[in-house]
Design a protein around this motif. Structure first.
Motif, PDB file in Angstrom:
ATOM      1  N   ALA A  13       0.770  15.339  17.774  1.00 34.98           N
ATOM      2  CA  ALA A  13      -0.725  15.368  17.230  1.00 34.98           C
ATOM      3  C   ALA A  13      -0.836  16.286  16.151  1.00 34.98           C
ATOM      4  CB  ALA A  13      -1.433  16.027  18.503  1.00 34.98           C
ATOM      5  N   ASP A  14      -0.118  17.142  15.751  1.00 28.08           N
ATOM      6  CA  ASP A  14      -0.083  17.948  14.406  1.00 28.08           C
ATOM      7  C   ASP A  14      -0.056  17.532  13.375  1.00 28.08           C
ATOM      8  OD1 ASP A  14      -0.390  20.423  13.369  1.00 28.08           O
ATOM      9  OD2 ASP A  14       1.744  20.767  13.006  1.00 28.08           O
ATOM     10  N   ASN A  15       0.645  15.834  13.490  1.00 26.34           N
ATOM     11  CA  ASN A  15       0.861  15.008  12.309  1.00 26.34           C
ATOM     12  C   ASN A  15      -0.483  14.396  11.802  1.00 26.34           C
ATOM     13  OD1 ASN A  15       3.966  14.977  11.619  1.00 26.34           O
ATOM     14  ND2 ASN A  15       3.706  15.336  13.935  1.00 26.34           N
ATOM     15  N   TYR A  16      -1.405  14.491  12.654  1.00 26.41           N
ATOM     16  CA  TYR A  16      -2.682  13.870  12.414  1.00 26.41           C
ATOM     17  C   TYR A  16      -3.774  14.650  11.553  1.00 26.41           C
ATOM     18  CZ  TYR A  16      -0.915   9.862  15.003  1.00 26.41           C
ATOM     19  OH  TYR A  16      -0.173   8.686  15.456  1.00 26.41           O
ATOM     20  N   HIS A  17      -3.381  15.912  11.245  1.00 27.22           N
ATOM     21  CA  HIS A  17      -4.234  16.538  10.319  1.00 27.22           C
ATOM     22  C   HIS A  17      -3.725  17.528   9.585  1.00 27.22           C
ATOM     23  CE1 HIS A  17      -7.324  19.590   9.589  1.00 27.22           C
ATOM     24  NE2 HIS A  17      -8.144  18.689   9.428  1.00 27.22           N
ATOM     25  N   SER A  18      -4.028  17.693   8.418  1.00 31.46           N
ATOM     26  CA  SER A  18      -3.351  18.483   7.370  1.00 31.46           C
ATOM     27  C   SER A  18      -4.061  19.670   6.925  1.00 31.46           C
ATOM     28  CB  SER A  18      -2.834  17.584   6.321  1.00 31.46           C
ATOM     29  OG  SER A  18      -2.473  18.472   5.153  1.00 31.46           O
ATOM     30  N   LYS A  19      -3.620  20.941   6.779  1.00 33.25           N
ATOM     31  CA  LYS A  19      -4.249  22.010   6.061  1.00 33.25           C
ATOM     32  C   LYS A  19      -4.497  21.874   4.641  1.00 33.25           C
ATOM     33  CE  LYS A  19      -1.776  24.987   8.397  1.00 33.25           C
ATOM     34  NZ  LYS A  19      -0.939  24.244   9.129  1.00 33.25           N
ATOM     35  N   HIS A  20      -4.223  20.624   4.272  1.00 34.30           N
ATOM     36  CA  HIS A  20      -4.381  20.283   2.723  1.00 34.30           C
ATOM     37  C   HIS A  20      -5.726  20.930   2.163  1.00 34.30           C
ATOM     38  CE1 HIS A  20      -5.270  17.463  -0.742  1.00 34.30           C
ATOM     39  NE2 HIS A  20      -3.882  17.615  -0.848  1.00 34.30           N
ATOM     40  N   PHE A  68      -7.515  14.386   7.574  1.00 32.36           N
ATOM     41  CA  PHE A  68      -7.155  13.732   8.661  1.00 32.36           C
ATOM     42  C   PHE A  68      -5.948  12.837   8.195  1.00 32.36           C
ATOM     43  CE2 PHE A  68     -10.722  15.512  10.584  1.00 32.36           C
ATOM     44  CZ  PHE A  68     -10.465  15.785  11.969  1.00 32.36           C
ATOM     45  N   VAL A  69      -4.979  12.305   9.095  1.00 35.12           N
ATOM     46  CA  VAL A  69      -3.912  11.440   8.634  1.00 35.12           C
ATOM     47  C   VAL A  69      -3.844  10.433   9.415  1.00 35.12           C
ATOM     48  CG1 VAL A  69      -1.304  11.435   8.115  1.00 35.12           C
ATOM     49  CG2 VAL A  69      -2.557  13.592   7.741  1.00 35.12           C
ATOM     50  N   SER A  70      -3.732   9.232   8.792  1.00 35.86           N
ATOM     51  CA  SER A  70      -3.767   7.978   9.668  1.00 35.86           C
ATOM     52  C   SER A  70      -2.048   7.662  10.264  1.00 35.86           C
ATOM     53  CB  SER A  70      -3.882   6.556   8.924  1.00 35.86           C
ATOM     54  OG  SER A  70      -2.870   6.532   8.026  1.00 35.86           O
ATOM     55  N   GLU A  71      -2.027   7.127  11.290  1.00 26.23           N
ATOM     56  CA  GLU A  71      -0.578   6.932  11.826  1.00 26.23           C
ATOM     57  C   GLU A  71       0.167   6.229  10.597  1.00 26.23           C
ATOM     58  OE1 GLU A  71       2.836   5.030  13.135  1.00 26.23           O
ATOM     59  OE2 GLU A  71       1.326   3.747  12.664  1.00 26.23           O
ATOM     60  N   GLN A  72      -0.174   5.401   9.767  1.00 22.33           N
ATOM     61  CA  GLN A  72       0.780   4.607   8.632  1.00 22.33           C
ATOM     62  C   GLN A  72       0.987   5.586   7.628  1.00 22.33           C
ATOM     63  OE1 GLN A  72      -2.345   3.675   9.827  1.00 22.33           O
ATOM     64  NE2 GLN A  72      -2.098   1.617  10.739  1.00 22.33           N
ATOM     65  N   THR A  73       0.209   6.689   7.450  1.00 25.29           N
ATOM     66  CA  THR A  73       0.456   7.883   6.574  1.00 25.29           C
ATOM     67  C   THR A  73       1.478   8.517   6.963  1.00 25.29           C
ATOM     68  OG1 THR A  73      -1.715   7.605   5.441  1.00 25.29           O
ATOM     69  CG2 THR A  73      -0.361   9.500   5.026  1.00 25.29           C
ATOM     70  N   ALA A  74       1.225   9.143   8.345  1.00 27.73           N
ATOM     71  CA  ALA A  74       2.031   9.841   8.850  1.00 27.73           C
ATOM     72  C   ALA A  74       3.456   9.383   9.166  1.00 27.73           C
ATOM     73  CB  ALA A  74       1.588  10.227  10.347  1.00 27.73           C
ATOM     74  N   ALA A  75       3.472   7.914   9.244  1.00 26.27           N
ATOM     75  CA  ALA A  75       4.776   7.425   9.431  1.00 26.27           C
ATOM     76  C   ALA A  75       5.644   7.432   8.216  1.00 26.27           C
ATOM     77  CB  ALA A  75       4.769   5.928   9.896  1.00 26.27           C
ATOM     78  N   LYS A  76       4.872   7.240   6.956  1.00 27.37           N
ATOM     79  CA  LYS A  76       5.428   7.274   5.638  1.00 27.37           C
ATOM     80  C   LYS A  76       5.819   8.529   5.451  1.00 27.37           C
ATOM     81  CE  LYS A  76       2.792   3.401   3.686  1.00 27.37           C
ATOM     82  NZ  LYS A  76       1.762   3.184   2.721  1.00 27.37           N
ATOM     83  N   ARG A  77       4.983   9.833   5.661  1.00 29.07           N
ATOM     84  CA  ARG A  77       5.470  11.244   5.567  1.00 29.07           C
ATOM     85  C   ARG A  77       6.818  11.529   6.222  1.00 29.07           C
ATOM     86  NH1 ARG A  77       0.213  14.555   5.577  1.00 29.07           N
ATOM     87  NH2 ARG A  77      -0.977  13.893   3.907  1.00 29.07           N
TER      88      ARG A  77
END
Length: 254
Positions: free
Chosen positions: A197-204, A209-218
């Motif tokens: 779950a931690d991959n779906y939000h960033s302290k940027h 918030f991070v979509s599944e597609q963006t998380a997969a790319k990262r």
């Protein structure tokens, strides 16, 4: 012999108090505590979804005895595919067991508490809030902080074992990561879910918030093994609906 200090399982209120205790500024608290609340909420949502799927699978197995699917037979006539349900949870793998929702939420609240220890600038008095180059150490910092506070190992491990999709000893060695060479992998389903779950939000800056597609790319940037691990986690736990929280907190989804 020195007396043995009993470890404790903190309450949600105690977890909140630890954030207040270690945050060096209001800006740091706002960023890190908010992130932890968001991850705790997403983790809880996913845990409830997994549990609902688990109960549905159990009910189906009671009322509809499994039929052997010969289309899945191997060379020796064995190996039926794992059962899946149609409907809302059809894309999820069959859960191993129900998850402890309260433990997942508590672990989410404390998973990033070590981040207060690796700030290059704490954001006080209008200064920029920034992390130092030792960010990879925030999991260990959080683990040690919690242990020093007398928190039980089972909770402290949420901080230690949540980076990316799990750090194995070999990866730490090969990438020369600035942490002691060891495995930093979730020890149970609850820890694994919070890590995911931690991959779906960033302290940027600003937080997103991070979509599944963006998380997969990262994740793919760190190699195919990491991407395959990510895909397994998506199948295992599903994809959280980040839109309501993004709207609540006024944050973008990338």
């Amino acid at each position: 012999m020195a007396p043995t200090i009993e470890s404790m399982i903190p309450t949600v209120q105690m977890a909140e108090e630890l954030h207040s205790k270690y945050a060096p500024s209001q800006a740091a608290y706002n960023l890190i505590h908010t992130h932890c609340v968001i991850i705790a909420s997403l983790s809880k949502e996913l845990a409830q979804q997994v549990n609902a799927h688990y109960k549905a699978v159990q009910a189906k197995s009671v009322y509809e005895p499994a039929k052997h699917d010969h289309s899945q037979d191997g060379p020796e006539g064995k190996g039926a595919a794992s059962p899946r349900l149609s409907g809302h949870h059809h894309d999820l793998a069959v859960p191993q067991r129900e998850l402890d929702v309260d433990l997942v939420y508590l672990g989410g609240l404390l998973h990033d508490i070590g981040t207060y220890k690796i700030l290059a600038s704490d954001g006080a008095e209008g200064r920029p809030l920034a992390f130092d180059h030792h960010y990879i150490q925030h999991g260990i910092a959080g683990y040690e902080l919690l242990k020093d506070e007398g928190v039980d190992e089972s909770i402290a491990q949420f901080a230690r074992n949540h980076t990316g999709v799990g750090l194995a000893r070999q990866q730490v060695q090969e990438e020369h990561l600035d942490i002691p060479v060891d495995d930093y992998l979730p020890q149970n389903l609850e820890q694994e879910l919070v890590m995911y779950a931690d991959n779906y939000h960033s302290k940027h800056q600003p937080p997103i918030f991070v979509s599944e597609q963006t998380a997969a790319k990262r994740t793919a940037r760190f190699g195919d093994d990491n991407l395959q691990r990510w895909r397994m986690l998506v199948t295992k736990y599903g994809v959280p609906d980040v839109a309501p929280l993004a709207q609540q907190y006024g944050m973008a989804i990338v």
